[in-house]
Write a protein that holds these residues in place. Structure first.
Motif, PDB file in Angstrom:
ATOM      1  N   VAL A 166       0.909  -1.075   0.010  1.00 23.64           N
ATOM      2  CA  VAL A 166       0.020   0.043  -0.024  1.00 23.64           C
ATOM      3  C   VAL A 166       0.886   1.225   0.035  1.00 23.64           C
ATOM      4  CG1 VAL A 166      -0.252   0.128   2.534  1.00 23.64           C
ATOM      5  CG2 VAL A 166      -2.053   1.087   1.094  1.00 23.64           C
ATOM      6  N   THR A 167       2.059   1.158   0.582  1.00 25.97           N
ATOM      7  CA  THR A 167       2.924   2.465   0.550  1.00 25.97           C
ATOM      8  C   THR A 167       3.456   2.525  -0.667  1.00 25.97           C
ATOM      9  OG1 THR A 167       3.577   1.590   2.791  1.00 25.97           O
ATOM     10  CG2 THR A 167       5.025   3.251   1.758  1.00 25.97           C
ATOM     11  N   ILE A 168       3.928   1.551  -1.372  1.00 28.93           N
ATOM     12  CA  ILE A 168       4.348   1.733  -2.729  1.00 28.93           C
ATOM     13  C   ILE A 168       3.380   2.400  -3.727  1.00 28.93           C
ATOM     14  CG2 ILE A 168       4.954   0.449  -5.045  1.00 28.93           C
ATOM     15  CD1 ILE A 168       6.321  -1.639  -3.071  1.00 28.93           C
ATOM     16  N   GLU A 169       1.950   2.001  -3.576  1.00 24.32           N
ATOM     17  CA  GLU A 169       0.787   2.686  -4.302  1.00 24.32           C
ATOM     18  C   GLU A 169       0.738   4.149  -3.846  1.00 24.32           C
ATOM     19  OE1 GLU A 169      -3.760   2.096  -5.410  1.00 24.32           O
ATOM     20  OE2 GLU A 169      -1.994   0.712  -5.913  1.00 24.32           O
ATOM     21  N   SER A 170       1.015   4.511  -2.769  1.00 24.81           N
ATOM     22  CA  SER A 170       0.960   5.955  -2.232  1.00 24.81           C
ATOM     23  C   SER A 170       2.270   6.770  -2.999  1.00 24.81           C
ATOM     24  CB  SER A 170       1.066   6.089  -0.766  1.00 24.81           C
ATOM     25  OG  SER A 170      -0.061   5.478  -0.095  1.00 24.81           O
ATOM     26  N   LEU A 171       3.243   5.917  -2.925  1.00 28.70           N
ATOM     27  CA  LEU A 171       4.359   6.726  -3.487  1.00 28.70           C
ATOM     28  C   LEU A 171       4.270   6.820  -5.137  1.00 28.70           C
ATOM     29  CD1 LEU A 171       7.317   4.968  -1.785  1.00 28.70           C
ATOM     30  CD2 LEU A 171       6.582   7.292  -1.408  1.00 28.70           C
TER      31      LEU A 171
END
Length: 849
Positions: A760-765
């Motif tokens: 989910v963090t990668i999607e945010s980035l």
């Protein structure tokens, strides 16, 4: 490609859909019709959603297009508008976004038929209609179907070649727990679609003292002698056993429920795909049931098939019927096929004289045997009626799809086999995957499948593949190759979990009962069908979405049930019985994708209910408690509803909720997070919940171009980079550490390092890179991506370097994983949910989108 150019490409090409290539490539492009069976399909129905580019001026595609086959011959075709660009589907001032294309196709076995859509005058079919006193007659050119409008008789009469091939009206037989027959009352008959190629007639009714309702949809096609029937049993009463689900218990218990048809010959025989039963009108039954498997890891071996009749008395273990039977008379025959027959046991057929009965809930079955809100299947049963009768809870639906065919003469065994296969794997039409990735018709960035020439991206594609196929999984010692299908067949993590049966099939077991298809697993599976053209995603996806649409949502119409319309919570062994539907665990995108891919009006109805549920939860007034995912998921639901259904109230409520969130963020110090006061001893933020909110903001910005959310996104992105990312992979590829993120944060305090929450963090980035025009976000996303796609099962406590070039060191790819036992459904739904945007952004950055 520079970051600013990349962002502008997304903004102008996807937000405003301007490039001529995107707008025109589809016109005249192939429409591919897939046949996933081993038998040729000749003049068989296709009803599939196709997306149209933004900026078009097509209000009614029926007036603009014709369909031609590979030889240039015009094919009768019809369209039904499902969704419009930025407006409701019934408002003809908005252009078509999705339309159901409907025609009869010829497709070779295990092959693809190619058709072409072009501007012109469409060829018409032969459907015609008569509205007579007490009945509607539909003429297909091959048969005449009469539907009673005064009482529910299933079909009142069918004629082929001007001769009746039924012996009178059919009907619905239901018995209560006392064995008393309960009459049904027809309350509505109306057309949902009335064209010359395809028509859908809807009837609604009630089942007397049981308090149950039903909806039946009949689908007729030009030139055909069969009709598809979708029978949906409904309990619109309150659940009453869970908080916020009504003030009284509205469950229903009954002994059986059967649909009945009549042939013309009282001495008819019965025919199955394996041969004829010489019953001569005598009583005959076929019962599909379940006993005990040979062992807990081979659940399919528990199926039992019983058959009885004149000179017939058979019991077969590990046997599953194909769900097709014919009543074979002297002059005419009728055949019935039931979709997903054995998977939804108990099921049955029975025949006597000229009657053929389809036992949807047969008298030999019962359940589910309910053990209470906190109960386990191994515990005591708290509902004694469920030991002997069917328990149909308030707020549940269940749909059964049948195909009824009629003819003068008889059906061959091969024809019956063909009918079963055709119903199990319907023909589907698609554009090429490249078009879907450019159209933004799904409201999110997608990149079509390809050989990425990157280990990380190709591994991610295979992670998606295991959602539909076992052969995509790695062969793990003592486990074998286990994708989602194999996970279901083996009985879950450790075996023994029953994922078949009318109340279970389509949901998946995990450590807390059944998952109710949480984290929009339906979306994670189904969206990969158009982006890959792999039919297996459609095949497994329709099992999941059927359960999500019917059983995983509370459909009560009781106004005392505040949480009506919500998705059942992810915990409980009886599908959400642990707690009431919650805004933190309700998703809708999968339902909407299914609706536009198939035209399923049931999915449309369920999606509208979700919208009403979210409105009652008032995300615009969120109080800041229990995590940012609560407004995040609700705004995501509203944006998806707006994208597909076009009603402006969805968008305006989402905008208000985003404004309210920013107020809470400012009240927490304006540093990109909202501390949860519910953690009274240490108010803190759960980082992945903030990423969910951030991703919703990113989706909104790409959707609308509204710059007002960018300052908030900037603060949140800085916080993610500086406080959420724990470890960026470092070192040469041959000895590189793995990425990690923090799970919890408060000023000066972190806790719960995680490998999994990198997704989910990668999607945010990725969203940060696209919306904030900063290449650094994309470089960080790529670094974490290279790690998590190789070592997604890595322990967060392992700080040792890894050889990123050595595939033998990578985590196995499978649905049943070693690192996350009993959490597979959550882990894999997260993987499917939070990777697509990165893949598209990565292609944009490489100038290969």
């Amino acid at each position: 490609m520079t970051s600013r150019v990349a962002a502008r490409w997304v903004f102008f090409s996807l937000l405003f859909f301007g490039p001529v290539a995107v707008s025109q490539v589809w016109l005249g492009a192939p429409v591919y019709v897939q046949n996933a069976t081993d038998e040729a399909r000749v003049q068989e129905p296709v009803a599939s959603g196709l997306c149209f580019p933004a900026g078009n001026n097509y209000i009614d595609p029926n007036l603009d297009f014709e369909l031609v086959d590979g030889n240039g011959n015009s094919v009768p075709v019809q369209f039904k508008v499902l969704s419009r660009w930025w407006g409701p589907r019934d408002d003809a001032s908005f252009a078509t976004k999705w339309a159901l294309i409907e025609f009869l196709a010829d497709v070779p076995a295990n092959g693809t038929g190619v058709y072409f859509l072009r501007q012109g005058t469409r060829a018409q079919g032969n459907l015609s209609y008569q509205t007579l006193p007490g009945e509607i007659v539909v003429s297909t050119g091959a048969a005449d179907f009469s539907v009673d409008t005064t009482q529910f008789t299933l079909l009142k009469d069918v004629q082929v070649g001007g001769v009746s091939v039924t012996g009178g009206p059919g009907g619905l037989i239901v018995h209560d727990v006392n064995g008393t027959s309960i009459d049904s009352v027809l309350t509505e008959t109306l057309w949902e679609e009335q064209g010359d190629v395809r028509a859908v007639l809807r009837q609604k009714g009630s089942i007397g003292s049981l308090g149950l309702n039903f909806t039946v949809r009949y689908t007729f096609w030009t030139g055909r002698t069969d009709v598809k029937v979708d029978f949906r049993l409904e309990n619109n009463n309150a659940n009453g056993e869970l908080p916020y689900l009504g003030s009284s218990i509205g469950h229903a218990w009954f002994e059986d429920l059967t649909l009945v048809l009549h042939g013309t010959d009282t001495g008819a025989d019965v025919q199955l795909s394996d041969g004829i039963r010489d019953t001569n009108g005598g009583s005959w039954t076929l019962e599909q049931d379940y006993t005990s498997p040979n062992d807990a890891l081979h659940m399919l071996t528990g199926f039992q098939l019983r058959e009885s009749g004149p000179n017939i008395n058979s019991v077969q273990q590990d046997a599953r019927a194909d769900g097709t039977v014919a009543l074979r008379g002297a002059g005419s025959s009728l055949a019935v096929s039931v979709d997903r027959f054995w998977q939804n046991f108990p099921k049955g057929f029975s025949a006597a004289g000229d009657m053929l009965a389809v036992d949807l809930w047969p008298a030999f079955g019962n359940g589910p045997e309910f053990g209470g809100q906190w109960g386990l299947p191994s515990g005591p049963v708290t509902d004694p009626l469920s030991l002997d009768y069917y328990r149909f809870e308030g707020g549940r639906w269940k749909t059964v799809t049948l195909n009824l065919d009629f003819r003068q003469g008889v059906f061959s065994a091969a024809e019956l086999t063909h009918r079963a296969k055709a119903l199990e794997k319907p023909l589907m039409a698609l554009w090429s995957p490249e078009y879907y990735s450019k159209s933004f018709a799904f409201g999110t960035l997608l990149a079509e499948r390809r050989n990425w020439n990157k280990v990380s991206n190709n591994r991610y594609e295979r992670m998606l593949d295991v959602l539909a196929r076992d052969d995509a999984a790695d062969n793990q010692p003592s486990l074998g190759q286990i994708g989602l299908p194999g996970f279901r067949e083996r009985g879950g993590t450790y075996g023994g979990r029953q994922m078949y049966g009318w109340e279970n099939f389509g949901d998946l077991a995990w450590g807390d009962g059944f998952c109710s298809n949480h984290y929009d697993l339906v979306w994670g599976v189904l969206v990969n069908y158009p982006r890959t053209a792999d039919y297996s995603f459609f095949d497994i996806g329709r099992d999941l979405v059927s359960h999500r649409r019917d059983y995983d949502q509370n459909h009560t119409q009781d106004p005392s049930a505040q949480r009506r319309g919500g998705q059942y919570y992810e915990k409980g062994y009886w599908h959400g019985n642990y707690g009431a539907p919650a805004p933190s665990h309700t998703w809708v995108h999968g339902l909407l994708v299914w609706y536009v891919l198939t035209g399923d009006e049931g999915a449309y109805e369920a999606a509208k209910e979700v919208g009403e549920f979210v409105a009652r939860m008032h995300p615009e007034s969120w109080d800041g408690w229990w995590g940012s995912r609560i407004p995040g998921w609700q705004i995501e639901v509203l944006l998806n509803l707006y994208l597909y259904l076009g009603e402006s109230t969805y968008l305006s409520t989402a905008q208000q909720a985003m404004g309210n969130y920013e107020q809470k963020e400012q009240a927490s110090g304006g540093a990109g997070y909202v501390l949860n006061p519910g953690w009274t001893s240490n108010p803190h933020a759960q980082t992945w919940m903030h990423c969910i909110m951030f991703n919703t903001l990113g989706k909104y910005h790409l959707m609308t171009g509204d710059p007002s959310v960018l300052p908030l996104m900037g603060r949140m992105a800085d916080w993610i980079v500086n406080q959420v990312v724990l470890e960026v992979p470092t070192g040469p590829p041959s000895a590189r550490t793995t990425g990690k993120v923090w799970g919890r944060y408060a000023p000066g305090w972190h806790q719960d390092p995680s490998v999994h929450h990198q997704w989910v963090t990668i999607e945010s980035l990725s969203y940060a890179a696209l919306c904030l025009h900063d290449n650094a976000y994309m470089m960080l996303a790529r670094s974490l991506w290279e790690s998590v796609t190789r070592y997604h099962q890595e322990s967060p406590n392992n700080g040792s370097p890894h050889n990123y070039n050595d595939a033998s060191t990578f985590s196995p790819i499978a649905f049943r994983m070693m690192q996350y036992p009993n959490a597979e459904t959550k882990v894999m739904s997260n993987v499917a949910l939070w990777g697509q945007v990165f893949m598209a952004a990565d292609a944009i950055w490489d100038n290969t989108f």
